[in-house]
Design an enzyme around this catalytic site. Structure first.
Site, PDB file in Angstrom:
ATOM      1  N   TYR A 155       0.830  -1.207   0.000  1.00 54.47           N
ATOM      2  CA  TYR A 155       0.000   0.000   0.000  1.00 54.47           C
ATOM      3  C   TYR A 155       0.868   1.263   0.000  1.00 54.47           C
ATOM      4  O   TYR A 155       0.599   2.224  -0.733  1.00 54.47           O
ATOM      5  CB  TYR A 155      -0.905  -0.030   1.233  1.00 54.47           C
ATOM      6  CG  TYR A 155      -1.938   1.061   1.314  1.00 54.47           C
ATOM      7  CD1 TYR A 155      -3.082   1.024   0.518  1.00 54.47           C
ATOM      8  CD2 TYR A 155      -1.787   2.111   2.220  1.00 54.47           C
ATOM      9  CE1 TYR A 155      -4.043   2.028   0.618  1.00 54.47           C
ATOM     10  CE2 TYR A 155      -2.743   3.107   2.330  1.00 54.47           C
ATOM     11  CZ  TYR A 155      -3.869   3.058   1.527  1.00 54.47           C
ATOM     12  OH  TYR A 155      -4.824   4.050   1.622  1.00 54.47           O
ATOM     13  N   LYS A 159       0.877   4.099  -2.897  1.00 55.36           N
ATOM     14  CA  LYS A 159       0.516   5.485  -2.598  1.00 55.36           C
ATOM     15  C   LYS A 159       1.671   6.444  -2.852  1.00 55.36           C
ATOM     16  O   LYS A 159       1.459   7.605  -3.223  1.00 55.36           O
ATOM     17  CB  LYS A 159       0.022   5.589  -1.156  1.00 55.36           C
ATOM     18  CG  LYS A 159      -1.341   4.914  -0.934  1.00 55.36           C
ATOM     19  CD  LYS A 159      -2.377   5.380  -1.943  1.00 55.36           C
ATOM     20  CE  LYS A 159      -3.793   4.979  -1.568  1.00 55.36           C
ATOM     21  NZ  LYS A 159      -4.785   5.397  -2.584  1.00 55.36           N
TER      22      LYS A 159
END
Length: 254
Positions: A155, A159
């Site tokens: 993640y 991001k």
């Protein structure tokens, strides 16, 4: 806007709930026609009904943003039914949290595909409409996790990648009247943060209280906090703001 022909059309991915739903509703309140896109079209119905009940124009669209054919078909459908999309909010995302030694290839691929590949495919499919209109607003959802977060190697990488993707879009597309910015939320009360609390074996209430104690404004964020920032960046008044990463986190982050 009084004329349907002049009404700007927005697509919000992952729009059925959380930050996406709040953003779709806010953009509609600002006068946009909104395509609420999510993996399950039926899940978009509640948001669409809320917008249309308030006098707005909206439609639900089912598509997997990591599938090029589905993305192409979805954008074409939006252009035909609502009008050419010139505002895109790349919000679709999933979590597959785990420590690195436990993380599977599937955990990695799924998160990178939905967040990064999805944003790429959606932007590629919509940018022609923006170029033709001489106007475009792209807002990508990053996260404070882009700075690194235990158990989120996939993640965090996705991001952080969103930020580099955003800055490159700003450079390439600026001459066409298109801006690209990223919004990076901190702790926001959503289904995702509730899932994180469960993973950490805490109640959601305990998790929120702990988070709030570490945030300068002493509260956790709400989806509307993020939607308000997205709405500004998606608006006409933000035409000289591009390539930026705005942290919506209740305090400064490095």
């Amino acid at each position: 806007m009084s004329s349907t022909e002049q009404q700007r059309v927005a697509i919000v991915t992952g729009g059925a709930r959380g930050i996406g739903a709040a953003t779709a509703e806010r953009l509609a309140a600002d006068g946009r026609a909104v395509a609420v896109l999510d993996l399950d079209e039926g899940a978009c119905a509640e948001v669409v009904e809320k917008i249309t009940a308030g006098g707005g124009r909206a439609m639900g669209v089912g598509a997997d943003v990591s599938d090029a054919e589905q993305v192409t078909a979805a954008v074409a459908r939006v252009a035909e039914e609502l009008g050419p999309p010139t505002v895109l909010v790349n919000n679709a995302g999933v979590l597959r949290d785990n420590l690195l030694f436990k993380m599977t290839e599937s955990d990695w691929d799924t998160v990178l595909d939905v967040h990064l590949k999805g944003a790429f495919l959606m932007t590629r499919a919509t940018q022609k409409h923006m170029v033709d209109a001489g106007f475009g607003r792209i807002v990508n959802l990053s996260s404070s996790s882009a700075l690194g977060n235990r158990g989120q190697a996939n993640y965090a990488a996705a991001k952080a990648g969103m930020q580099g993707f955003t800055k490159t879009l700003a450079i390439e597309l600026g001459k066409f009247g298109i801006t690209a910015n990223a919004v990076a939320p901190g702790f926001i009360v959503t289904d995702m943060t509730a899932a994180t609390a469960e993973r950490m074996r805490m109640t959601f209430e305990e998790f929120q209280k702990l988070a709030a104690s570490q945030i300068p404004v002493q509260r956790v964020g709400r989806p509307e906090d993020v939607a308000n920032t997205i709405a500004f960046l998606a608006g006409d008044a933000a035409g000289f703001v591009s390539g930026q990463v705005v942290y919506v986190a209740g305090g400064p982050l490095d």
